[in-house]
Design an enzyme around this catalytic site. Sequence first.
Site, PDB file in Angstrom:
ATOM      1  N   ARG A   3      24.080  -8.682   5.303  1.00 51.14           N
ATOM      2  CA  ARG A   3      25.067  -8.787   4.235  1.00 51.14           C
ATOM      3  C   ARG A   3      26.294  -7.958   4.558  1.00 51.14           C
ATOM      4  O   ARG A   3      26.202  -6.906   5.188  1.00 51.14           O
ATOM      5  CB  ARG A   3      24.469  -8.341   2.903  1.00 51.14           C
ATOM      6  CG  ARG A   3      23.891  -6.937   2.910  1.00 51.14           C
ATOM      7  CD  ARG A   3      23.195  -6.700   1.578  1.00 51.14           C
ATOM      8  NE  ARG A   3      22.273  -5.583   1.688  1.00 51.14           N
ATOM      9  CZ  ARG A   3      21.017  -5.705   2.079  1.00 51.14           C
ATOM     10  NH1 ARG A   3      20.558  -6.891   2.418  1.00 51.14           N
ATOM     11  NH2 ARG A   3      20.224  -4.663   2.155  1.00 51.14           N
ATOM     12  N   GLY A  49      17.033 -11.992  -3.291  1.00 50.43           N
ATOM     13  CA  GLY A  49      18.279 -11.585  -2.648  1.00 50.43           C
ATOM     14  C   GLY A  49      18.198 -10.169  -2.136  1.00 50.43           C
ATOM     15  O   GLY A  49      17.116  -9.630  -1.900  1.00 50.43           O
ATOM     16  N   CYS A  50      19.338  -9.536  -1.986  1.00 53.33           N
ATOM     17  CA  CYS A  50      19.409  -8.158  -1.492  1.00 53.33           C
ATOM     18  C   CYS A  50      18.561  -7.240  -2.360  1.00 53.33           C
ATOM     19  O   CYS A  50      18.703  -7.228  -3.585  1.00 53.33           O
ATOM     20  CB  CYS A  50      20.861  -7.694  -1.493  1.00 53.33           C
ATOM     21  SG  CYS A  50      21.061  -5.920  -1.212  1.00 53.33           S
ATOM     22  N   PHE A  51      17.698  -6.451  -1.743  1.00 48.95           N
ATOM     23  CA  PHE A  51      16.806  -5.606  -2.543  1.00 48.95           C
ATOM     24  C   PHE A  51      17.514  -4.455  -3.234  1.00 48.95           C
ATOM     25  O   PHE A  51      16.960  -3.846  -4.155  1.00 48.95           O
ATOM     26  CB  PHE A  51      15.609  -5.092  -1.735  1.00 48.95           C
ATOM     27  CG  PHE A  51      15.872  -4.577  -0.340  1.00 48.95           C
ATOM     28  CD1 PHE A  51      17.098  -4.051   0.046  1.00 48.95           C
ATOM     29  CD2 PHE A  51      14.854  -4.614   0.608  1.00 48.95           C
ATOM     30  CE1 PHE A  51      17.303  -3.570   1.334  1.00 48.95           C
ATOM     31  CE2 PHE A  51      15.044  -4.133   1.897  1.00 48.95           C
ATOM     32  CZ  PHE A  51      16.271  -3.608   2.260  1.00 48.95           C
ATOM     33  N   TRP A  52      18.743  -4.140  -2.848  1.00 46.33           N
ATOM     34  CA  TRP A  52      19.463  -3.061  -3.542  1.00 46.33           C
ATOM     35  C   TRP A  52      19.603  -3.364  -5.032  1.00 46.33           C
ATOM     36  O   TRP A  52      19.320  -2.522  -5.885  1.00 46.33           O
ATOM     37  CB  TRP A  52      20.849  -2.882  -2.941  1.00 46.33           C
ATOM     38  CG  TRP A  52      20.888  -2.430  -1.522  1.00 46.33           C
ATOM     39  CD1 TRP A  52      19.885  -1.866  -0.794  1.00 46.33           C
ATOM     40  CD2 TRP A  52      22.022  -2.509  -0.641  1.00 46.33           C
ATOM     41  NE1 TRP A  52      20.310  -1.596   0.482  1.00 46.33           N
ATOM     42  CE2 TRP A  52      21.611  -1.985   0.599  1.00 46.33           C
ATOM     43  CE3 TRP A  52      23.320  -2.986  -0.792  1.00 46.33           C
ATOM     44  CZ2 TRP A  52      22.481  -1.893   1.688  1.00 46.33           C
ATOM     45  CZ3 TRP A  52      24.187  -2.901   0.291  1.00 46.33           C
ATOM     46  CH2 TRP A  52      23.769  -2.362   1.525  1.00 46.33           C
TER      47      TRP A  52
END
Length: 226
Positions: A3, A49-52
């Site tokens: 990303r 999606g992005c784990f953040w």
Amino acid sequence: MKRPFLTLAALAFLAAPLAAAERAVSLPPPAYDPAPMASGPQKLVVAGGCFWGVQGVFQHVKGVTRAVSGYAGGSEKTAHYDLVSQGDTGHAESVEVTYDPKAVSLGKLMQVYFSVVHDPTQLNRQGPDEGTQYRSAIFVATPEQEKAARDYIAQLSSAKTFEKPIVTKLELLARFYPAEAYHQDYLIQHPRAPYIVYNDLPKIENLKKLFPEIYREAPASTSLSP
């Protein structure tokens, strides 16, 4: 695909009012919300999606005591960010959510997952991130989790709550692997990072708006603490 950490859109967003990069959806609660089969803390592993951002949202849910970013769906030897980012390890960026079922139910967590955490109609992508590692998936660990997830997807699909079909996969949880330390609590540690500001902070605002009864202002304690 890794990303992007900086984009022109994200930089421009810093000067704009906070608004969701993707629309949150107000969903009905699950008709089937089973009581836990065992006492004590329970765990749920999800990917969206992005784990953040996934981790960040669940850390603001009352009853969640711990949320860890990591990988699920692949082998131990490939559970590393640089390898997972190539998109061919079988892993998805995931979050292991530990929660107190006396304070928040499995069904409520799934309601948050489908309405706020991500868009369950996007296949192998979320926002700017693309690849199977960003797929929508629930890694079920018990028959109760599988039935709850399957029934809720059927309920939402039957009610046509989304304009497109839900593509969330139900996958058997073999093992969850915590991600590298620098990924943990990323939203908490870097609240002004452009990627976070544009893609993830709106999710927190949507949680607060749609679920005020379970929203907690102070996030859950550091993810890797006991």
